[in-house]
Scaffold this motif. Structure first.
Motif, short mmCIF file in Angstrom:
data_model
loop_
_atom_site.label_atom_id
_atom_site.label_comp_id
_atom_site.label_asym_id
_atom_site.label_seq_id
_atom_site.Cartn_x
_atom_site.Cartn_y
_atom_site.Cartn_z
N LYS A 138 0.86 -1.19 0.00
CA LYS A 138 0.00 0.00 0.00
C LYS A 138 0.90 1.24 0.00
O LYS A 138 1.86 1.31 0.77
CB LYS A 138 -0.89 -0.02 1.25
CG LYS A 138 -1.95 1.03 1.27
CD LYS A 138 -2.82 0.83 2.50
CE LYS A 138 -3.91 1.88 2.53
NZ LYS A 138 -4.74 1.75 3.71
N ARG B 50 0.98 6.87 3.07
CA ARG B 50 0.19 8.09 3.13
C ARG B 50 1.09 9.23 3.59
O ARG B 50 1.89 9.08 4.50
CB ARG B 50 -0.97 7.88 4.11
CG ARG B 50 -1.93 9.04 4.21
CD ARG B 50 -3.02 8.76 5.21
NE ARG B 50 -2.58 8.66 6.58
CZ ARG B 50 -2.23 9.70 7.34
NH1 ARG B 50 -2.26 10.92 6.86
NH2 ARG B 50 -1.84 9.52 8.58
N THR C 144 -15.91 8.48 6.94
CA THR C 144 -14.68 8.25 7.69
C THR C 144 -14.50 6.78 8.04
O THR C 144 -13.39 6.35 8.34
CB THR C 144 -14.62 9.12 8.97
OG1 THR C 144 -15.77 8.87 9.77
CG2 THR C 144 -14.50 10.59 8.63
N SER D 157 -13.42 5.36 4.08
CA SER D 157 -12.36 6.03 3.33
C SER D 157 -11.24 6.39 4.28
O SER D 157 -11.47 6.68 5.45
CB SER D 157 -12.89 7.32 2.68
OG SER D 157 -13.93 7.05 1.80
N ASP D 158 -10.02 6.41 3.75
CA ASP D 158 -8.89 6.82 4.58
C ASP D 158 -8.80 8.34 4.55
O ASP D 158 -8.26 8.92 3.63
CB ASP D 158 -7.59 6.20 4.09
CG ASP D 158 -6.41 6.60 4.96
OD1 ASP D 158 -6.61 7.20 6.04
OD2 ASP D 158 -5.26 6.31 4.56
N THR D 159 -9.38 8.96 5.55
CA THR D 159 -9.35 10.41 5.66
C THR D 159 -8.47 10.83 6.83
O THR D 159 -8.67 11.89 7.41
CB THR D 159 -10.77 10.97 5.84
OG1 THR D 159 -11.34 10.38 7.02
CG2 THR D 159 -11.65 10.69 4.65
N SER D 160 -7.48 10.01 7.13
CA SER D 160 -6.62 10.27 8.28
C SER D 160 -5.90 11.61 8.14
O SER D 160 -5.50 12.01 7.05
CB SER D 160 -5.56 9.18 8.41
OG SER D 160 -6.16 7.93 8.53
N CYS E 241 -8.58 12.23 -0.83
CA CYS E 241 -8.22 11.04 -1.60
C CYS E 241 -7.22 11.32 -2.71
O CYS E 241 -6.68 10.38 -3.30
CB CYS E 241 -9.49 10.42 -2.20
SG CYS E 241 -10.60 9.78 -0.94
#
Length: 165
Positions: free
Chosen positions: A8, A11, A112, A115-118, A84
């Motif tokens: 992956k 981020r 949240t 989805s990866d909204t970290s 994103c």
């Protein structure tokens, strides 16, 4: 032969800059434009001004009772799109985030969760409403001409009211 496992993508360190209208969020972010390892994502105001020919920002200020939900829904979508959006830089600075529009609670909870909204840090620029009001007048966006000072004061005082609850 087994296919190789794809890792992956890492981020980026993500920072959301929050604050009242006219608090200096864009000015703050523009300071970091000179750094090569930072991606800057400002509020997509032009999208809000032209959503299939509709100026949702203007409509929301003209008639908030009628247009607030539509506007906030679109803001939430555009913020999610920015969350994103991939970047090759190790640092991502965003003007506002999906966390600033959490008044649409069920929608917010769903997005949240799926989805990866970290975000690593949220910076809130607390600016006196008088200064924010002057900046809005100087910026001279047609949609913001009807924003009353009292509205900025209410937003400014809102976090304090939450602390009391």
């Amino acid at each position: 032969m087994a296919s190789p496992v794809k890792s992956k993508p890492k981020r980026p360190y993500t920072v959301a800059v929050e604050g009242n209208i006219g608090s200096g969020k864009t000015t703050f972010l523009n300071y970091f434009n000179k750094h090569e390892n930072v991606s800057i994502f400002t509020e997509p105001v032009e999208l809000w001004r032209n959503c299939n020919g509709y100026n949702l920002l203007g409509l929301m200020y003209e008639n908030p009772h009628e247009w607030s939900f539509t506007f906030q829904s679109y803001v939430q979508l555009t913020m999610l799109q920015q969350h994103c959006q991939r970047t090759h830089h190790p640092i991502k600075l965003m003007e506002r985030s999906v966390y600033s529009a959490s008044v649409i609670d069920e929608h917010f909870n769903w997005l949240t969760s799926y989805s990866d909204t970290s975000i690593d840090v949220i910076i809130y620029l607390r600016t006196m409403p008088e200064l924010a009001y002057e900046r809005i007048k100087q910026r001279n966006r047609s949609e913001e001409k009807c924003v009353p000072f009292e509205y900025l004061k209410e937003i400014h005082d809102f976090p304090r009211r939450l602390a009391i609850l």
